[in-house]
Design a protein around this motif. Sequence first.
Motif, short mmCIF file in Angstrom:
data_model
loop_
_atom_site.label_atom_id
_atom_site.label_comp_id
_atom_site.label_asym_id
_atom_site.label_seq_id
_atom_site.Cartn_x
_atom_site.Cartn_y
_atom_site.Cartn_z
N THR A 1 0.83 -1.20 0.00
CA THR A 1 0.00 0.00 0.00
C THR A 1 0.86 1.26 0.00
OG1 THR A 1 -1.75 -1.19 1.17
CG2 THR A 1 -1.84 1.21 1.24
N LYS A 2 1.91 1.25 0.79
CA LYS A 2 2.81 2.40 0.86
C LYS A 2 3.46 2.70 -0.49
CE LYS A 2 6.68 4.18 3.55
NZ LYS A 2 7.64 3.90 4.61
N LEU A 3 3.69 1.67 -1.30
CA LEU A 3 4.31 1.84 -2.61
C LEU A 3 3.30 2.10 -3.73
CD1 LEU A 3 7.14 -0.79 -2.31
CD2 LEU A 3 7.42 1.67 -2.53
N GLY A 4 2.03 2.23 -3.37
CA GLY A 4 1.02 2.58 -4.36
C GLY A 4 0.17 1.44 -4.87
N PHE A 5 0.44 0.21 -4.44
CA PHE A 5 -0.40 -0.91 -4.85
C PHE A 5 -1.81 -0.71 -4.30
CE2 PHE A 5 3.64 -2.75 -5.73
CZ PHE A 5 3.44 -3.82 -6.57
N ARG A 6 -2.79 -1.10 -5.09
CA ARG A 6 -4.18 -0.98 -4.67
C ARG A 6 -4.77 -2.37 -4.41
NH1 ARG A 6 -6.71 3.49 -8.77
NH2 ARG A 6 -5.10 5.06 -8.45
N GLY B 1 -3.50 -28.20 6.82
CA GLY B 1 -4.82 -28.77 7.03
C GLY B 1 -5.96 -27.78 7.06
N ALA B 2 -5.72 -26.54 6.65
CA ALA B 2 -6.78 -25.53 6.68
C ALA B 2 -6.72 -24.63 5.45
CB ALA B 2 -6.63 -24.68 7.94
N TRP B 3 -7.88 -24.14 5.06
CA TRP B 3 -7.97 -23.19 3.96
C TRP B 3 -7.77 -21.79 4.51
CZ3 TRP B 3 -8.00 -24.63 -0.92
CH2 TRP B 3 -8.42 -25.92 -1.24
N SER B 4 -7.17 -20.91 3.68
CA SER B 4 -7.03 -19.51 4.08
C SER B 4 -7.29 -18.61 2.89
CB SER B 4 -5.64 -19.25 4.67
OG SER B 4 -4.65 -19.44 3.69
N ASP B 5 -7.59 -17.37 3.19
CA ASP B 5 -7.87 -16.36 2.17
C ASP B 5 -6.61 -15.54 1.89
OD1 ASP B 5 -10.43 -17.28 2.63
OD2 ASP B 5 -11.23 -15.36 3.32
N SER B 6 -6.65 -14.81 0.78
CA SER B 6 -5.56 -13.89 0.48
C SER B 6 -6.13 -12.63 -0.15
CB SER B 6 -4.53 -14.53 -0.44
OG SER B 6 -5.09 -14.81 -1.70
N TYR B 7 -5.37 -11.56 0.00
CA TYR B 7 -5.70 -10.30 -0.66
C TYR B 7 -4.92 -10.23 -1.96
CZ TYR B 7 -7.70 -8.64 3.74
OH TYR B 7 -8.46 -8.50 4.87
N ARG B 8 -5.51 -9.57 -2.95
CA ARG B 8 -4.86 -9.36 -4.24
C ARG B 8 -4.62 -7.86 -4.41
NH1 ARG B 8 -3.64 -14.58 -5.94
NH2 ARG B 8 -5.31 -15.85 -5.16
N TYR B 9 -3.37 -7.52 -4.66
CA TYR B 9 -2.98 -6.13 -4.87
C TYR B 9 -2.42 -5.99 -6.27
CZ TYR B 9 -3.29 -5.14 0.13
OH TYR B 9 -3.75 -4.96 1.41
N ALA B 10 -2.52 -4.77 -6.83
CA ALA B 10 -1.94 -4.51 -8.15
C ALA B 10 -1.49 -3.06 -8.25
CB ALA B 10 -2.95 -4.83 -9.25
N LEU B 11 -0.53 -2.85 -9.15
CA LEU B 11 0.01 -1.53 -9.44
C LEU B 11 0.21 -1.42 -10.94
CD1 LEU B 11 1.36 1.10 -8.22
CD2 LEU B 11 3.52 -0.14 -8.39
N LEU B 12 -0.24 -0.31 -11.52
CA LEU B 12 -0.09 -0.07 -12.95
C LEU B 12 1.09 0.86 -13.19
CD1 LEU B 12 -3.85 0.47 -13.91
CD2 LEU B 12 -2.52 -1.66 -13.92
N VAL B 13 1.66 0.78 -14.37
CA VAL B 13 2.86 1.55 -14.68
C VAL B 13 2.65 3.04 -14.45
CG1 VAL B 13 2.41 1.71 -17.17
CG2 VAL B 13 4.76 1.85 -16.31
N ASP B 14 1.49 3.58 -14.82
CA ASP B 14 1.27 5.02 -14.67
C ASP B 14 1.01 5.43 -13.21
OD1 ASP B 14 -1.26 3.90 -14.60
OD2 ASP B 14 -2.14 5.30 -16.03
N GLU B 15 0.89 4.46 -12.32
CA GLU B 15 0.74 4.74 -10.88
C GLU B 15 2.09 4.67 -10.15
OE1 GLU B 15 -3.70 2.71 -10.50
OE2 GLU B 15 -1.92 1.52 -10.02
N TRP B 16 3.12 4.20 -10.85
CA TRP B 16 4.43 4.03 -10.22
C TRP B 16 5.20 5.35 -10.26
CZ3 TRP B 16 7.21 1.95 -6.81
CH2 TRP B 16 8.60 1.89 -6.89
N PRO B 17 5.46 5.94 -9.10
CA PRO B 17 6.16 7.23 -9.10
C PRO B 17 7.67 7.09 -9.28
CG PRO B 17 5.66 6.55 -6.86
CD PRO B 17 5.04 5.52 -7.78
N GLY B 18 8.18 5.90 -9.18
CA GLY B 18 9.63 5.68 -9.25
C GLY B 18 10.19 5.39 -7.88
N PRO B 19 11.44 5.02 -7.82
CA PRO B 19 12.01 4.58 -6.56
C PRO B 19 12.09 5.64 -5.48
CG PRO B 19 13.70 4.75 -8.27
CD PRO B 19 12.37 4.97 -8.92
N THR B 20 12.11 6.91 -5.86
CA THR B 20 12.20 7.96 -4.86
C THR B 20 10.84 8.52 -4.49
OG1 THR B 20 12.54 9.64 -6.56
CG2 THR B 20 14.51 8.67 -5.57
N GLY B 21 9.80 8.03 -5.15
CA GLY B 21 8.46 8.47 -4.83
C GLY B 21 8.20 9.81 -5.42
#
Length: 190
Positions: free
Chosen positions: A152-157, A170-190
């Motif tokens: 989330t801090k890096l812009g993934f939604r 022996g148990a089922w678990s859920d997971s969250y799915r996150y994604a980031l698009l190229v135009d949402e990436w500010p670069g390594p320095t933010g």
Amino acid sequence: MVPVRLVGPRLAMREYHHTDGDVDALHALFGDPEVTRHLPFEPCDRESCADQIELYLEEAMAEERDTYRLAVTRLVDAEDPQDATPIGHASLTLGTYRSAHLGYVLGRASWGHGYAGEITGLLCDFAFRTLDLHRLAARVDVDNTASARVLTKLGFRLEGRARQDRFKDGAWSDSYRYALLVDEWPGPTG
């Protein structure tokens, strides 16, 4: 093979070497039940880790490479990060339509230092700027709040919750799915 080497402020990522040092380092990660708690597999023995590194090297040699599994090292551990002992593992698996799935894992001694954010930032920069990808995705166990914060801090939604998509211990678990698009990436320095 064109070796991948990514360098950040404190960390470097490199191809694995089929050496005792890299096998031991991967086993320290994948053999630790606490480290693998949120991963989709049980802790591995050393022989399995050696086999994994062999697979990683084969994937790196593929004519059309679609998988990058990299050793994460600290820059201060050696003059040359190529020789440094891995403290973590990073992966980028290419999919269809200029997309990829990313992942990372760190040894317990490296938790809480902000390394996961640096790893993810380096992977994003590599994916978007070097590989010209359009979309990155990540799967996070619902109980792994630290990893969710990193993304989330890096812009993934957050795109949703996959119900009972993993069976482990022996148990089922859920997971969250996150994604980031190229135009949402500010670069390594933010």
